[in-house]
Design a protein around this motif. Structure first.
Motif, PDB file in Angstrom:
ATOM      1  N   ILE A 143     -15.111 -27.056   3.245  1.00 42.05           N
ATOM      2  CA  ILE A 143     -15.146 -28.428   2.739  1.00 42.05           C
ATOM      3  C   ILE A 143     -15.179 -28.432   1.220  1.00 42.05           C
ATOM      4  O   ILE A 143     -14.421 -29.151   0.558  1.00 42.05           O
ATOM      5  N   ARG A 144     -16.022 -27.593   0.631  1.00 40.74           N
ATOM      6  CA  ARG A 144     -16.159 -27.598  -0.824  1.00 40.74           C
ATOM      7  C   ARG A 144     -14.909 -27.094  -1.541  1.00 40.74           C
ATOM      8  O   ARG A 144     -14.637 -27.480  -2.666  1.00 40.74           O
ATOM      9  N   SER A 145     -14.167 -26.226  -0.891  1.00 40.94           N
ATOM     10  CA  SER A 145     -12.973 -25.678  -1.531  1.00 40.94           C
ATOM     11  C   SER A 145     -11.765 -26.587  -1.385  1.00 40.94           C
ATOM     12  O   SER A 145     -10.760 -26.406  -2.067  1.00 40.94           O
ATOM     13  N   ALA A 146     -11.841 -27.581  -0.501  1.00 39.61           N
ATOM     14  CA  ALA A 146     -10.717 -28.485  -0.269  1.00 39.61           C
ATOM     15  C   ALA A 146     -10.562 -29.457  -1.437  1.00 39.61           C
ATOM     16  O   ALA A 146     -11.528 -29.765  -2.139  1.00 39.61           O
ATOM     17  N   PRO A 147      -9.346 -29.965  -1.653  1.00 35.43           N
ATOM     18  CA  PRO A 147      -9.143 -30.986  -2.697  1.00 35.43           C
ATOM     19  C   PRO A 147     -10.005 -32.217  -2.442  1.00 35.43           C
ATOM     20  O   PRO A 147     -10.356 -32.520  -1.305  1.00 35.43           O
ATOM     21  N   ARG A 148     -10.276 -32.913  -3.503  1.00 36.19           N
ATOM     22  CA  ARG A 148     -11.197 -34.042  -3.403  1.00 36.19           C
ATOM     23  C   ARG A 148     -10.697 -35.126  -2.459  1.00 36.19           C
ATOM     24  O   ARG A 148     -11.484 -35.772  -1.753  1.00 36.19           O
ATOM     25  N   GLU A 149      -9.377 -35.357  -2.427  1.00 33.20           N
ATOM     26  CA  GLU A 149      -8.874 -36.412  -1.551  1.00 33.20           C
ATOM     27  C   GLU A 149      -9.101 -36.083  -0.085  1.00 33.20           C
ATOM     28  O   GLU A 149      -9.272 -36.992   0.742  1.00 33.20           O
ATOM     29  N   ILE A 150      -9.114 -34.793   0.253  1.00 33.54           N
ATOM     30  CA  ILE A 150      -9.419 -34.408   1.631  1.00 33.54           C
ATOM     31  C   ILE A 150     -10.905 -34.586   1.908  1.00 33.54           C
ATOM     32  O   ILE A 150     -11.304 -35.103   2.956  1.00 33.54           O
ATOM     33  N   ARG A 151     -11.737 -34.174   0.963  1.00 31.06           N
ATOM     34  CA  ARG A 151     -13.181 -34.346   1.144  1.00 31.06           C
ATOM     35  C   ARG A 151     -13.547 -35.822   1.275  1.00 31.06           C
ATOM     36  O   ARG A 151     -14.479 -36.187   1.989  1.00 31.06           O
ATOM     37  N   HIS A 152     -12.790 -36.681   0.577  1.00 34.40           N
ATOM     38  CA  HIS A 152     -13.084 -38.110   0.646  1.00 34.40           C
ATOM     39  C   HIS A 152     -12.878 -38.662   2.042  1.00 34.40           C
ATOM     40  O   HIS A 152     -13.612 -39.555   2.490  1.00 34.40           O
ATOM     41  N   THR A 153     -11.875 -38.150   2.775  1.00 29.86           N
ATOM     42  CA  THR A 153     -11.664 -38.655   4.131  1.00 29.86           C
ATOM     43  C   THR A 153     -12.851 -38.348   5.030  1.00 29.86           C
ATOM     44  O   THR A 153     -13.226 -39.166   5.881  1.00 29.86           O
ATOM     45  N   LEU A 154     -13.476 -37.189   4.836  1.00 33.13           N
ATOM     46  CA  LEU A 154     -14.674 -36.859   5.608  1.00 33.13           C
ATOM     47  C   LEU A 154     -15.844 -37.733   5.180  1.00 33.13           C
ATOM     48  O   LEU A 154     -16.616 -38.223   6.013  1.00 33.13           O
TER      49      LEU A 154
END
Length: 316
Positions: A143-154
């Motif tokens: 989760i932390r390594s993913a781009p911010r836009e992906i983390r935002h969906t979670l």
């Protein structure tokens, strides 16, 4: 309070990848200190953020603890049985969780956070690469390594689940629908809530940073140019036209840390009053309303429930 998946990680604050060596991390910290120090024209807020980031991952022990920490409630919870005529009910939430009560719950229909969860899983798999098998799509390091836009969906999925948990605590006088089709192009309303205080369209969000209201729209560095109020108004308008109902108010609910105060936009023309509230204030608004809201009668609520139950379409 659990960390938001959408918030900037200490690695992002220091401007390095999560895979850098301890020595590279130390050099990045010193470089960011020099750049952000107020004495050389830097920002005091950024300077403090750099120091906080170093406190969290500056030693091998702290870094290992941070990297191994699991986001609270990131993994999906089993859904509860819905009320009469409904589908799956509210899942657990990351923050703003309602106190469990032995009394009757609100009638709940749909799967809160379901669309956002599906979107996150699709994006994280695509980002990981074709042919990659993800043993745990909610692993903290992933989760932390993913781009911010992906983390935002979670983060949005967790926000919707938290809101649904609060709504469920309101009691049997309330009915809620989650992930509601709002019209065309797959637009949706996160929650539609009917109760004694009226009919509400609710957007649940978490951008991982503070926001404020300026010129009728929410702004903040974490929004990256998004216009959530415009989006909510468009979806609510399409829904109202399709079912021929009128909302008492539109509500944007955010984590408490994202807001300094409650913001309101007065009703204008056919647009109802709009309220931006921290999560801890949501239950009070849904129960008591706010200045400028017109409170409906019991008979009107009963009629609206039948109209909504027959007309609402839930997204899968």
């Amino acid at each position: 309070m659990p960390e938001s998946p959408a918030a900037s990680t200490p690695y992002e604050v220091l401007g390095v990848a999560a895979t850098v060596s301890d020595e590279e991390l130390r050099r990045a910290y010193r470089r960011r200190l020099r750049v952000t120090h107020p004495d050389v024209g830097g920002s005091a807020v950024e300077f403090q953020a750099v120091q906080t980031a170093w406190e969290r991952i500056g030693t091998p022990q702290n870094r290992a603890a941070y990297d191994g920490h699991r986001f609270a409630d990131a993994e999906p919870h089993p859904t509860r049985t819905a009320g009469a005529g409904g589908r799956s009910g509210a899942g657990g939430g990351a923050s703003g969780r309602a106190t469990q009560s032995s009394g009757p719950k609100a009638r709940m229909h749909g799967h809160p956070g379901g669309i956002a969860r599906q979107h996150y899983l699709t994006l994280i798999k695509e980002w990981s690469g074709r042919g990659t098998t993800l043993a745990d799509p909610y692993a903290p390091q992933l989760i932390r390594s993913a781009p911010r836009e992906i983390r935002h969906t979670l983060a949005k999925a967790l926000a919707e689940e938290s809101t649904a948990q609060l709504i469920s605590s309101l009691g049997i006088g309330y009915t809620a629908w989650h992930d509601v089709e709002a019209g065309h192009k797959g637009d949706k309303l996160d929650h539609v809530v009917l109760g004694p205080a009226g009919l509400f369209a609710i957007m649940s969000e978490d951008w991982g940073g503070p926001v404020e209201l300026k010129r009728g729209e929410l702004v903040g560095e974490s929004l990256a140019g998004a216009k959530p109020i415009d989006a909510l108004e468009d979806s609510a308008r399409a829904f109202s036209r399709a079912l021929r109902v009128k909302f008492t108010a539109l509500i944007v609910v955010l984590p408490d840390a994202a807001l300094n105060d409650v913001y309101t936009l007065p009703a204008r023309g056919r647009r109802p009053i709009l309220v931006v509230v921290p999560r801890s204030r949501l239950v009070g608004v849904l129960r008591e309303g706010m200045l400028g809201m017109s409170r409906g009668s019991f008979e009107k609520v009963f009629e609206l429930r039948s109209t909504l139950q027959n007309g609402i379409r839930l997204l899968d």
